[in-house]
Motif scaffolding. Structure first.
Motif, PDB file in Angstrom:
ATOM      1  N   HIS A 118      45.665  30.923  47.670  1.00 56.36           N
ATOM      2  CA  HIS A 118      46.857  31.400  48.381  1.00 56.36           C
ATOM      3  C   HIS A 118      47.915  30.321  48.544  1.00 56.36           C
ATOM      4  CE1 HIS A 118      44.782  35.046  50.505  1.00 56.36           C
ATOM      5  NE2 HIS A 118      44.723  35.112  49.191  1.00 56.36           N
ATOM      6  N   ASP A 130      50.997  28.295  47.881  1.00 56.13           N
ATOM      7  CA  ASP A 130      52.169  28.799  47.160  1.00 56.13           C
ATOM      8  C   ASP A 130      52.759  27.715  46.266  1.00 56.13           C
ATOM      9  OD1 ASP A 130      53.896  30.735  46.364  1.00 56.13           O
ATOM     10  OD2 ASP A 130      55.127  30.687  48.172  1.00 56.13           O
ATOM     11  N   SER A 149      52.644  39.904  42.780  1.00 59.15           N
ATOM     12  CA  SER A 149      52.097  39.206  43.938  1.00 59.15           C
ATOM     13  C   SER A 149      53.271  38.590  44.696  1.00 59.15           C
ATOM     14  CB  SER A 149      51.153  38.101  43.444  1.00 59.15           C
ATOM     15  OG  SER A 149      50.983  37.089  44.400  1.00 59.15           O
ATOM     16  N   ASP A 150      53.072  38.328  45.974  1.00 60.62           N
ATOM     17  CA  ASP A 150      54.126  37.697  46.770  1.00 60.62           C
ATOM     18  C   ASP A 150      54.151  36.178  46.625  1.00 60.62           C
ATOM     19  OD1 ASP A 150      51.648  37.488  48.107  1.00 60.62           O
ATOM     20  OD2 ASP A 150      52.625  37.314  50.049  1.00 60.62           O
ATOM     21  N   LEU A 151      53.190  35.586  45.929  1.00 63.26           N
ATOM     22  CA  LEU A 151      53.184  34.132  45.745  1.00 63.26           C
ATOM     23  C   LEU A 151      54.224  33.741  44.691  1.00 63.26           C
ATOM     24  CD1 LEU A 151      49.333  33.523  45.881  1.00 63.26           C
ATOM     25  CD2 LEU A 151      51.030  33.101  47.685  1.00 63.26           C
ATOM     26  N   GLU A 161      51.323  42.653  48.134  1.00 60.46           N
ATOM     27  CA  GLU A 161      50.470  41.532  48.534  1.00 60.46           C
ATOM     28  C   GLU A 161      49.032  41.675  48.063  1.00 60.46           C
ATOM     29  OE1 GLU A 161      50.793  40.636  52.697  1.00 60.46           O
ATOM     30  OE2 GLU A 161      52.968  40.361  52.563  1.00 60.46           O
ATOM     31  N   ARG A 204      47.795  39.316  45.272  1.00 64.88           N
ATOM     32  CA  ARG A 204      47.619  37.874  45.504  1.00 64.88           C
ATOM     33  C   ARG A 204      46.355  37.354  44.838  1.00 64.88           C
ATOM     34  NH1 ARG A 204      48.637  34.808  50.940  1.00 64.88           N
ATOM     35  NH2 ARG A 204      50.881  35.000  50.937  1.00 64.88           N
ATOM     36  N   GLU A 205      46.390  36.065  44.552  1.00 64.46           N
ATOM     37  CA  GLU A 205      45.203  35.383  44.027  1.00 64.46           C
ATOM     38  C   GLU A 205      44.100  35.419  45.062  1.00 64.46           C
ATOM     39  OE1 GLU A 205      43.172  34.724  41.879  1.00 64.46           O
ATOM     40  OE2 GLU A 205      43.938  32.994  40.779  1.00 64.46           O
ATOM     41  N   SER A 234      50.312  38.913  38.258  1.00 63.73           N
ATOM     42  CA  SER A 234      49.358  38.439  39.251  1.00 63.73           C
ATOM     43  C   SER A 234      48.745  37.116  38.798  1.00 63.73           C
ATOM     44  CB  SER A 234      48.300  39.528  39.511  1.00 63.73           C
ATOM     45  OG  SER A 234      47.488  39.191  40.607  1.00 63.73           O
TER      46      SER A 234
END
Length: 192
Positions: A23, A25, A54-56, A78, A81-82, A141
């Protein structure tokens, strides 16, 4: 039937250093941006209706490069996300061995379980396919998240190789199972 173009984000400095990102960033590096631009050029000759990311920032920037160049709307989810890497985020394999010993992977270090990742991934992709039936959707992703999810969705196919940065995998929703017509394709990177 929905078609999903599954994309792993472009490369980061931590990818180059073999550090667990999770997570944290971490942005794309110059090579990752170049990879995303080459992928954007490839995508330009295809028809895609929407991008989910993803939001990253490493995934979102990859999506933005593709979306802006090709006028494709970007939406953030979200669930893409990883995996949460817990205490090993930011570490290399050698640093993990130095800190916790060779059995570090058997310790409870707050790492998200594979089952949790797969449940999240399967639900997300099924939701997107249902929401956009008969459309072409790009999904940007992360390596571990996508690898665990794809291995479960495509259990009828022997998948052993890890996904490369900015690789394209094509999934087709259907009953009773998902099908894959392209896996881990990086032909656009031959221009690097």
């Amino acid at each position: 039937m929905a078609k999903l173009g599954i994309i792993r984000h472009g490369v980061t400095d931590w990818n180059d250093q073999y550090r667990a990102q999770g997570h944290t960033d971490i942005p794309l590096n110059a090579e990752g941006r170049r990879q995303a631009q080459l992928l954007s050029n490839r995508i330009g000759s295809e028809q895609w209706h929407v991008i989910y990311s993803s939001d990253l920032s490493r995934a979102l920037e990859t999506a933005a490069i593709i979306g802006e160049a090709n006028s494709i709307e970007i939406r953030v989810d979200e669930r893409l996300r990883e995996m949460d890497c817990g205490q090993i985020e930011g570490t290399t394999e050698q640093e993990r061995v130095d800190r916790w010993g060779y059995g570090w992977s058997k310790l409870d270090l707050g790492i998200e379980s594979q089952q949790s990742i797969v449940n999240r991934g399967r639900q997300c992709l099924a939701d997107l396919a249902d929401r956009h039936s008969n459309q072409n959707i790009l999904v940007v992703s992360h390596g571990a998240f996508l690898s665990f999810t794809l291995r479960r969705l495509l259990s009828h196919i022997d998948i052993t190789e890890n996904l490369s940065n900015t690789s394209v995998t094509l999934l087709h929703s259907g009953q009773p199972r998902w099908d894959c017509s392209l896996y881990n394709c990086t032909k656009h990177l031959s221009a690097l």
